[in-house]
Design an enzyme around this catalytic site. Structure first.
Site, short mmCIF file in Angstrom:
data_model
loop_
_atom_site.label_atom_id
_atom_site.label_comp_id
_atom_site.label_asym_id
_atom_site.label_seq_id
_atom_site.Cartn_x
_atom_site.Cartn_y
_atom_site.Cartn_z
N ILE A 60 0.76 -1.28 0.11
CA ILE A 60 -0.05 0.07 -0.14
C ILE A 60 0.84 1.06 0.03
O ILE A 60 2.20 1.28 0.56
CB ILE A 60 -0.90 0.00 1.42
CG1 ILE A 60 -2.07 1.03 1.12
CG2 ILE A 60 -0.27 0.04 2.46
CD1 ILE A 60 -3.27 0.95 2.20
N CYS A 61 0.12 2.21 -0.59
CA CYS A 61 1.16 3.58 -0.61
C CYS A 61 -0.18 4.72 -0.36
O CYS A 61 -1.23 4.28 -0.12
CB CYS A 61 1.88 3.85 -1.64
SG CYS A 61 1.06 3.70 -3.38
N ARG A 62 0.16 5.75 -0.74
CA ARG A 62 -0.84 6.96 -0.78
C ARG A 62 -2.08 6.46 -1.86
O ARG A 62 -3.28 6.54 -1.27
CB ARG A 62 -0.50 8.11 -1.20
CG ARG A 62 -1.36 9.26 -1.03
CD ARG A 62 -0.77 10.82 -0.96
NE ARG A 62 -1.77 11.73 -0.68
CZ ARG A 62 -2.50 12.44 -1.58
NH1 ARG A 62 -2.37 11.99 -2.85
NH2 ARG A 62 -3.09 13.42 -1.26
N MET A 88 -3.78 4.32 0.76
CA MET A 88 -4.26 4.75 2.00
C MET A 88 -5.56 5.85 1.86
O MET A 88 -6.32 6.00 2.70
CB MET A 88 -3.17 5.58 2.82
CG MET A 88 -2.22 4.41 3.49
SD MET A 88 -2.79 3.41 4.52
CE MET A 88 -3.22 4.52 5.80
#
Length: 109
Positions: A60-62, A88
């Site tokens: 996961i990232c932004r 996120m």
């Protein structure tokens, strides 16, 4: 590339957060492993030590771009990895808990 929606993640799924330190400190999923994409290759061993041997790595990232890159890299290494669709931003919008680096309520930077 394999992806998974935030709604399809179960409590206890292994989550790898590849955002940078300032993003992590502002807010992250509790229990996630944090290895920034900028340090990922150098710190790859931390993932292999922490990840379940027979389980999937949810990256996961932004918003999903950086995590897609890491997911592709992990797949090339033979690791069962999937990109968390929307990152996120979708995690927080779905009401999933976000904590800061002190364990208090956080936010997605």
């Amino acid at each position: 590339m394999p992806t998974v929606g935030v709604a399809d993640l179960a409590d206890g799924d292994f989550l790898l957060d590849v955002r940078e330190d300032d993003e992590w400190e502002a807010g992250h999923a509790e229990g996630a492993l944090h290895i920034p994409i900028s340090d990922f290759v150098a710190r790859y061993g931390e993932l292999t030590e922490a990840a379940p041997q027979d389980g999937r790595v949810h990256v996961i990232c932004r918003s999903g771009g950086r995590s897609a890159q890491v997911t592709m890299y992990l797949a090339q290494q033979g690791i069962d990895a999937v990109n968390v669709d929307g990152g996120m931003q979708v995690w927080a919008a779905a009401g999933r808990p976000v904590v800061d680096d002190k364990g208090q309520p956080g936010f997605v930077l």
